[in-house]
Design an enzyme around this catalytic site. Structure first.
Site, short mmCIF file in Angstrom:
data_model
loop_
_atom_site.label_atom_id
_atom_site.label_comp_id
_atom_site.label_asym_id
_atom_site.label_seq_id
_atom_site.Cartn_x
_atom_site.Cartn_y
_atom_site.Cartn_z
N LYS A 69 18.87 0.06 53.24
CA LYS A 69 19.74 0.26 52.36
C LYS A 69 19.49 1.52 51.28
O LYS A 69 20.15 2.44 50.95
CB LYS A 69 20.18 -0.69 51.43
CG LYS A 69 20.91 -1.94 52.21
CD LYS A 69 22.33 -1.72 52.55
CE LYS A 69 23.40 -1.45 51.43
NZ LYS A 69 24.77 -1.20 52.14
N THR A 127 22.84 -2.28 47.03
CA THR A 127 22.08 -3.41 46.61
C THR A 127 21.05 -3.26 45.79
O THR A 127 20.59 -2.29 45.51
CB THR A 127 21.47 -4.31 47.59
OG1 THR A 127 20.87 -5.37 47.22
CG2 THR A 127 20.81 -3.38 48.64
N ASP A 128 20.93 -4.22 44.81
CA ASP A 128 19.75 -4.32 43.90
C ASP A 128 18.35 -4.32 44.42
O ASP A 128 17.50 -3.96 43.94
CB ASP A 128 19.83 -5.52 42.75
CG ASP A 128 19.65 -6.71 43.15
OD1 ASP A 128 19.91 -7.13 44.53
OD2 ASP A 128 19.91 -7.77 42.56
N GLU A 129 18.55 -4.69 45.98
CA GLU A 129 17.44 -4.77 46.41
C GLU A 129 16.25 -3.71 46.77
O GLU A 129 15.08 -3.54 47.08
CB GLU A 129 17.54 -5.57 47.64
CG GLU A 129 17.90 -6.96 47.48
CD GLU A 129 17.67 -7.85 48.62
OE1 GLU A 129 16.90 -7.71 49.65
OE2 GLU A 129 18.46 -8.88 48.84
N TYR A 135 15.62 -4.67 55.79
CA TYR A 135 16.97 -4.60 55.01
C TYR A 135 16.96 -3.64 53.72
O TYR A 135 18.08 -2.62 53.59
CB TYR A 135 17.56 -5.92 54.64
CG TYR A 135 18.86 -5.76 53.65
CD1 TYR A 135 19.81 -5.47 54.56
CD2 TYR A 135 18.75 -6.20 52.26
CE1 TYR A 135 21.16 -5.42 53.22
CE2 TYR A 135 19.87 -6.08 51.56
CZ TYR A 135 21.12 -5.73 51.75
OH TYR A 135 22.08 -5.68 51.32
P1 NAD Z 1 28.62 -9.10 55.49
O1 NAD Z 1 27.51 -9.29 56.23
O2 NAD Z 1 29.31 -10.44 55.05
O3 NAD Z 1 29.84 -8.03 55.99
C1 NAD Z 1 29.30 -7.09 56.44
C2 NAD Z 1 30.82 -6.33 57.31
O4 NAD Z 1 30.10 -5.16 57.96
C3 NAD Z 1 31.13 -7.41 58.59
O5 NAD Z 1 32.48 -7.61 58.70
C4 NAD Z 1 30.52 -6.70 59.77
O6 NAD Z 1 31.37 -6.69 60.66
C5 NAD Z 1 30.78 -5.10 59.25
N1 NAD Z 1 29.73 -4.34 60.24
C6 NAD Z 1 28.57 -4.48 60.23
N2 NAD Z 1 28.16 -3.56 61.35
C7 NAD Z 1 29.17 -2.52 61.36
C8 NAD Z 1 29.18 -1.30 62.05
N3 NAD Z 1 28.13 -0.78 62.83
N4 NAD Z 1 30.26 -0.68 62.32
C9 NAD Z 1 31.37 -1.58 61.40
N5 NAD Z 1 31.39 -2.50 60.85
C10 NAD Z 1 30.07 -3.05 60.71
O7 NAD Z 1 28.29 -8.27 54.03
P2 NAD Z 1 28.50 -8.26 52.55
O8 NAD Z 1 27.42 -9.63 51.85
O9 NAD Z 1 30.07 -8.65 52.52
O10 NAD Z 1 28.10 -6.88 51.96
C11 NAD Z 1 28.81 -5.92 52.01
C12 NAD Z 1 28.14 -4.64 51.48
O11 NAD Z 1 27.61 -5.18 50.13
C13 NAD Z 1 26.85 -4.28 52.34
O12 NAD Z 1 26.74 -2.80 52.51
C14 NAD Z 1 25.57 -5.12 51.45
O13 NAD Z 1 24.33 -4.26 51.52
C15 NAD Z 1 26.32 -4.76 50.07
N6 NAD Z 1 25.63 -5.89 49.09
C16 NAD Z 1 25.83 -7.22 49.28
C17 NAD Z 1 25.40 -8.26 48.30
C18 NAD Z 1 25.57 -9.65 48.71
O14 NAD Z 1 25.23 -10.39 47.91
N7 NAD Z 1 26.07 -10.07 49.76
C19 NAD Z 1 24.99 -7.71 47.20
C20 NAD Z 1 25.06 -6.46 46.78
C21 NAD Z 1 25.25 -5.30 47.96
O1 DAU Z 2 20.57 -9.01 45.75
C1 DAU Z 2 21.71 -8.67 46.58
C2 DAU Z 2 21.26 -9.09 47.90
O2 DAU Z 2 21.47 -10.42 48.06
C3 DAU Z 2 22.37 -8.53 48.93
O3 DAU Z 2 21.74 -7.09 49.05
C4 DAU Z 2 21.94 -9.03 50.66
O4 DAU Z 2 22.78 -8.84 51.30
C5 DAU Z 2 22.30 -10.62 50.17
O5 DAU Z 2 22.12 -11.27 51.52
C6 DAU Z 2 21.42 -11.33 49.29
O6 DAU Z 2 19.76 -11.31 49.54
P1 DAU Z 2 18.94 -12.29 49.36
O7 DAU Z 2 17.78 -12.26 50.35
O8 DAU Z 2 18.71 -12.53 48.07
O9 DAU Z 2 20.17 -13.92 49.74
P2 DAU Z 2 19.83 -14.84 50.50
O10 DAU Z 2 21.14 -15.79 50.21
O11 DAU Z 2 19.52 -14.75 51.84
O12 DAU Z 2 18.77 -15.73 49.80
C7 DAU Z 2 19.06 -15.98 48.45
C8 DAU Z 2 17.45 -16.68 48.08
O13 DAU Z 2 17.08 -17.95 48.55
C9 DAU Z 2 16.22 -15.72 48.37
O14 DAU Z 2 15.19 -15.95 47.50
C10 DAU Z 2 15.90 -16.41 49.75
C11 DAU Z 2 16.19 -18.10 49.37
N1 DAU Z 2 16.49 -18.94 50.64
C12 DAU Z 2 17.55 -18.40 51.44
C13 DAU Z 2 17.94 -18.93 52.52
C14 DAU Z 2 18.84 -18.33 53.81
C15 DAU Z 2 16.13 -20.02 50.92
O15 DAU Z 2 15.24 -20.42 50.11
N2 DAU Z 2 16.58 -20.79 51.86
C16 DAU Z 2 17.24 -20.26 52.72
O16 DAU Z 2 17.45 -21.00 53.84
#
Ligand code: NAD
Ligand code: DAU
Length: 348
Positions: free
Chosen positions: A160, A131-133, A156
């Site tokens: 990561k 992630t970019d975080e 988180y």
């Molecule tokens: P998600 O939470 O939707 O899915 C995570 C999956 O991992 C689920 O299917 C869950 O069952 C599985 N999982 C969790 N713990 C596990 C374990 N101990 N063993 C086996 N499986 C397990 O997450 P996502 O949003 O699809 O993110 C996927 C990946 O991409 C993550 O590594 C996250 O850090 C990264 N990522 C997410 C975003 C985003 O915006 N969502 C952006 C950048 C990177």
């Molecule tokens: O940048 C990549 C990341 O983006 C991933 O690595 C994470 O897995 C993914 O969850 C996401 O993280 P964020 O914290 O940015 O996503 P989220 O959707 O939770 O929140 C987006 C923005 O909105 C953040 O600034 C928090 C805000 N927010 C979020 C929720 C859930 C609100 O204002 N209200 C809310 O109820």
């Protein structure tokens, strides 16, 4: 089979799009979706491809080293694309240890399983999705580059960042062939409605409050999930070893502007008076340690591998809203049971 690829976290949001893309595009690859099916994992995300002959599912927790060893042996795994993780920042604030267990300990288990099974490390790739975080928060303009120093701010992102460091350490120490990509915020179908965009779609539909943290001034860079899956495909096949790529949409939005846009789109689609859903916006207590701005410079992947986003945000967000409105059963399924408890505890 040409390759036997273990994709972890394939039942989750991004993982399901990656699994679908690989299963359909590469019939000569065996794709093993390994997932423990936490609250965020949902096999319904893959119901359209579950009968494909090159698709397999293994319900395994990456914390279980023995079970990982068995999967590597049974399916003669040649490569790994690792997405399994605890992914929600708010949950990491209330329960950091779960993030250490899965994201750090689980990743190291997986690295050990790959290193142990492959022995001769040539010709095998361990691709870690991050992630970019990990780069922290931007306050004075600028963008995250692949060379930006790590500065994680939430439990988180700390977990990561730690997993990224372990992947690089295994490349340096043991010679494992690795690649890492760090992506910005994804949106699109199958995202669990605890994240901002699907949460707001769900709440607008049900005329419930739209919780905006702080003043809604925080900025995120949004990318359509299928474009992320395409980038993963490109990086996986590029033959790059021990390298890093940033992936992003060049698409920055303040949270409040995204929420207002969703209100307008949904008022139009639901035949409501334009502006009526905006009355649901509720400013709530800010997230602890809330990162102000993320913005990715995705020039490297564009220049070196020819990848760029295919969808504009305007098109992607319409598609996304249409998907949630058209998949009521999916939304009702994932918002029943434990979701209500989480929602009540988190939002009061
Ligand atoms: P998600 O939470 O939707 O899915 C995570 C999956 O991992 C689920 O299917 C869950 O069952 C599985 N999982 C969790 N713990 C596990 C374990 N101990 N063993 C086996 N499986 C397990 O997450 P996502 O949003 O699809 O993110 C996927 C990946 O991409 C993550 O590594 C996250 O850090 C990264 N990522 C997410 C975003 C985003 O915006 N969502 C952006 C950048 C990177
Ligand atoms: O940048 C990549 C990341 O983006 C991933 O690595 C994470 O897995 C993914 O969850 C996401 O993280 P964020 O914290 O940015 O996503 P989220 O959707 O939770 O929140 C987006 C923005 O909105 C953040 O600034 C928090 C805000 N927010 C979020 C929720 C859930 C609100 O204002 N209200 C809310 O109820």
């Amino acid at each position: 089979m040409e390759k036997s690829i273990l994709i972890t976290g394939g039942a989750g949001f991004i993982g399901s799009h990656v699994v679908r893309l690989f299963v359909k595009k590469y019939p000569s690859y065996r794709i093993i979706n390994l997932d423990s099916l936490t609250y965020a994992g949902n096999l319904a995300n893959l119901s359209d491809i579950e009968d494909e002959p090159n698709y397999h599912f293994a319900k395994v927790d990456i914390q279980d080293a023995g079970a990982l060893e068995r999967v590597f042996s049974e399916f003669l795994i040649t490569d790994v694309i690792h997405l399994a993780a605890e992914s929600h920042v708010d949950r990491s604030i209330t329960d950091p240890l779960s993030f250490v267990k899965t994201n750090v300990f689980g990743t190291v288990n997986l690295l050990n399983a790959a290193k142990g099974f492959w022995k001769d490390l040539e010709g095998h790739l361990f691709y870690h999705i991050s992630t970019d975080e990990v780069y922290g928060s931007l306050h004075d303009g600028g963008f995250f580059l692949e060379t930006t120093p790590y500065d994680p701010q939430s439990p988180y992102s700390a977990s990561k960042a730690s997993s990224d460091h372990f992947v690089r350490a295994y490349a340096n120490t043991y010679g494992l062939k690795t690649v890492i990509s760090n992506c910005s915020n994804n949106y699109g179908p199958n995202q669990f409605p605890e994240k901002l965009i699907p949460l707001c779609i769900h709440n607008i539909k049900n005329e419930k409050p739209l919780p905006v943290y702080g003043k809604g001034e925080n900025v995120r860079d949004w990318l359509y999930v299928e474009d992320h899956a395409r980038a993963i495909d490109v990086i996986f096949h590029a033959g790059v070893i021990n390298d890093t790529f940033n992936i992003g949409g060049f698409n920055e939005w303040k949270n409040i502007d995204i929420v207002r846009l969703l209100c307008q789109i949904m008022d139009r689609k639901l035949g409501r008076e334009i502006g009526s859903s905006e009355k649901l916006i509720t400013f709530v207590k800010d997230r602890a340690g809330h990162d102000l701005r993320y913005a990715i410079d995705a020039t490297k992947i564009q220049r070196e591998l020819g990848w760029e986003p295919s969808l504009t945000f305007e098109v992607g967000i319409e598609k996304t809203v249409d998907w949630y409105l058209g998949n009521e059963a999916w939304l009702n399924g994932v918002t029943s049971g434990d979701y209500q408890k989480y929602y009540a505890e988190h939002y009061g």
